[in-house]
Design an enzyme around this catalytic site. Sequence first.
Site, PDB file in Angstrom:
ATOM      1  N   TYR A  97      -3.896  -4.457   0.910  1.00 12.81           N
ATOM      2  CA  TYR A  97      -2.764  -3.948   1.682  1.00 12.81           C
ATOM      3  C   TYR A  97      -3.148  -2.632   2.352  1.00 12.81           C
ATOM      4  O   TYR A  97      -2.888  -2.416   3.543  1.00 12.81           O
ATOM      5  CB  TYR A  97      -1.560  -3.744   0.746  1.00 12.81           C
ATOM      6  CG  TYR A  97      -0.379  -3.053   1.378  1.00 12.81           C
ATOM      7  CD1 TYR A  97       0.494  -3.752   2.205  1.00 12.81           C
ATOM      8  CD2 TYR A  97      -0.122  -1.703   1.133  1.00 12.81           C
ATOM      9  CE1 TYR A  97       1.578  -3.113   2.788  1.00 12.81           C
ATOM     10  CE2 TYR A  97       0.964  -1.058   1.704  1.00 12.81           C
ATOM     11  CZ  TYR A  97       1.814  -1.767   2.529  1.00 12.81           C
ATOM     12  OH  TYR A  97       2.891  -1.128   3.094  1.00 12.81           O
TER      13      TYR A  97
ATOM     14  N   SER B 184       1.161   3.473   6.205  1.00  6.04           N
ATOM     15  CA  SER B 184       1.397   3.770   4.791  1.00  6.04           C
ATOM     16  C   SER B 184       0.390   4.785   4.292  1.00  6.04           C
ATOM     17  O   SER B 184      -0.736   4.862   4.806  1.00  6.04           O
ATOM     18  CB  SER B 184       1.277   2.501   3.951  1.00  6.04           C
ATOM     19  OG  SER B 184       1.265   2.822   2.579  1.00  6.04           O
TER      20      SER B 184
END
Lengths: 246, 438
Positions: free
Chosen positions: A152, A139
Amino acid sequence: MKAVVFGGTAGIGRAVAQELAARGDAVFLLGRDEASLRRSAADLAARHPEQAQGGWALCDLEDPTGFAAALDAADAALDGFDAVVITAAMFASQAELEADVELARRLTTANFANTVAFCEHVRVRLLSRGGGWLTAVSSVAGDRGRKPVAIYGASKAGLSAYLEALDHRFRASGLWVLCVKPGFVKTAMTSGLKAPPFAGEPAGVAADIVAAMDRKRPLVYTPGVWRFVMLVIRSLPRFVMRKIDF
Amino acid sequence: MDTLTGWGRLPEPGRELFDEDIETLTRGAVLSRGLGRSYGDSSLPASPDDKVANSRFANRILSFDPHTGVLRAEAGLTLVDLVRLMLPRGWFPPVVPGTRFVTLGGMVASDVHGKNHHREGCFGAHVRALRIRLADDRVVECSPEADVDLFDGSIGGMGLLGHILEVEFTMHRIPSQWIWMERERVPDIGAFLESISRAAPEWPMTMGWIDCLKRGEEMGRGVLMAGRWASADEAPARNPGARPEITMPVVLPDWALNRATAGLFNAAYYWSHLRRRAAGMMAPGAFFFPLDVILEWNRAYGPRGFTQYQCVVPRAAGPDAVRKFMEQLTALGAASPLCVIKDCGPEGRGVLSFPMEGTSIAVDIPVSGHIQRVVDGLNQFIISVGGRVYLTKDRFTRPEDFRAMEPRLPRFLALRAKWDPARRLRSAQSRRLFGDAA
């Protein structure tokens, strides 16, 4: 390609599976929901009846003891896969993660430690047969320590570093490692979050991923504009990052 | 504040949720939407806090039987995907609307019609079963055999009786991947209506475009198109390729589209068909979805947006009624660059489904200070001839006018009372027309 898509029933994974099948690749699905696996396998069969059907097996990113068996099933069905795409991951907002230490532990374990373990199983198998494609979805959140994705993002930062090193180490042996860094993509995972400008959709992201695999790229930002957004973010000084909420 | 818009670009406050799993997605939701191609407020929330389920990532085909053509899929499957997958295999949906940017769920909820309405009826006529999430969150399967009232009410029911989760319908076998098309330039509205009714028994697909800015003798001059699937022998050997698409790059300013530019556009379109008659092979994409080449063409109408007024003038009102409608339209000063005409066959099974035997007319009207007056004026005429408007396009019809043009409304409201007594499922349109809570 003879491809395994881990997380291929939903989100980016479903779109990657559909994209691969559309160009004639055999696709084997891994996921943790049997009903959804059956529906997705039926979907691929209905879309491309002329093609050899891959099949599916249960595999849960939170349960690493099942990884080897799931890959065995894929190998048996595809008669030896040569590409693996991992889109499975956990997601939770920073607020949810800060409120629940156990959830933070589970998420970082699944997205980093267990994903690395899965990749290691794949790496050994692919190298033993002369190489292949190992693609994992990391990501843009891992590119910089940022307030709204502290935990995250950390799990993805670790994954990105691992995938980069894997590329350095094994490219000469024929292992094409691709680290995918999606920006904001509209899926169930991000549903309810406010979509920023340049938000992507699964089909476009999947097309970018498959194109990057074909070109044996080590890294792809998708939608492409995120490459430039993150270039700016990475170069911002700390005192700015402390001030902004991005 | 986040907003959602329909194709007419007029916003309502609200936010939509996405999920690839349609059952999870619709649990607790009060409204489903797909690609947002309905023009008005039918896919917009009644209140900013309403849970709006966007189904377009729930797009799996669950089964297809190549012997019978029966296909079952999740409601978010788009016509883009379906046509791309099935056309090369010799199958086409039984009915398609004028754009392929729609979902199956939307096609059922709007009970869409196409160029073949006079032959095949609406999409709903080809639906065999629906899987529906009701207002109380139960999931049921309905069909002409089971819970037929729910089935009939959901076809064209704008999603107000339940969320459409899965659709089972019959695809049509096609002899080739090409359309044989004939086109005729027609000098006025009388000749136009005569030509279109003459073409109906011969041609499975017909539609026309007329210039509704012209007054006097040339009023309603236009171009009539008729088509059929080409047979395998006459079709070219090559496959129709994908057409290049362009995107309308910017939102044009409000003044860009006015009477003068619309008139120029119409004249250019009319005279671009130099020969009075033309015929030839055409790719189905260009035939069925002519405007899809320009992505986001709704930006041409400027930041204030637009509405489409689509109504049907019943055959029983006589041929002169269509001419009178055109006169009414010009009198009200509505400048529309495109006016699409289609003759409709008999009413289908959908309780609130739009088409009825007669002539359907669709005009785009840019939003301006007097848009309400224009729509009211047209509605008064439509009520007087016993016609009705298409909810999928509508944004400005008043509730009392809708009641006056819709004798089937009590039956629909009774179905709502049975399946959703608390009227939990609602939209900005149902708030406007049926007085649902905000």
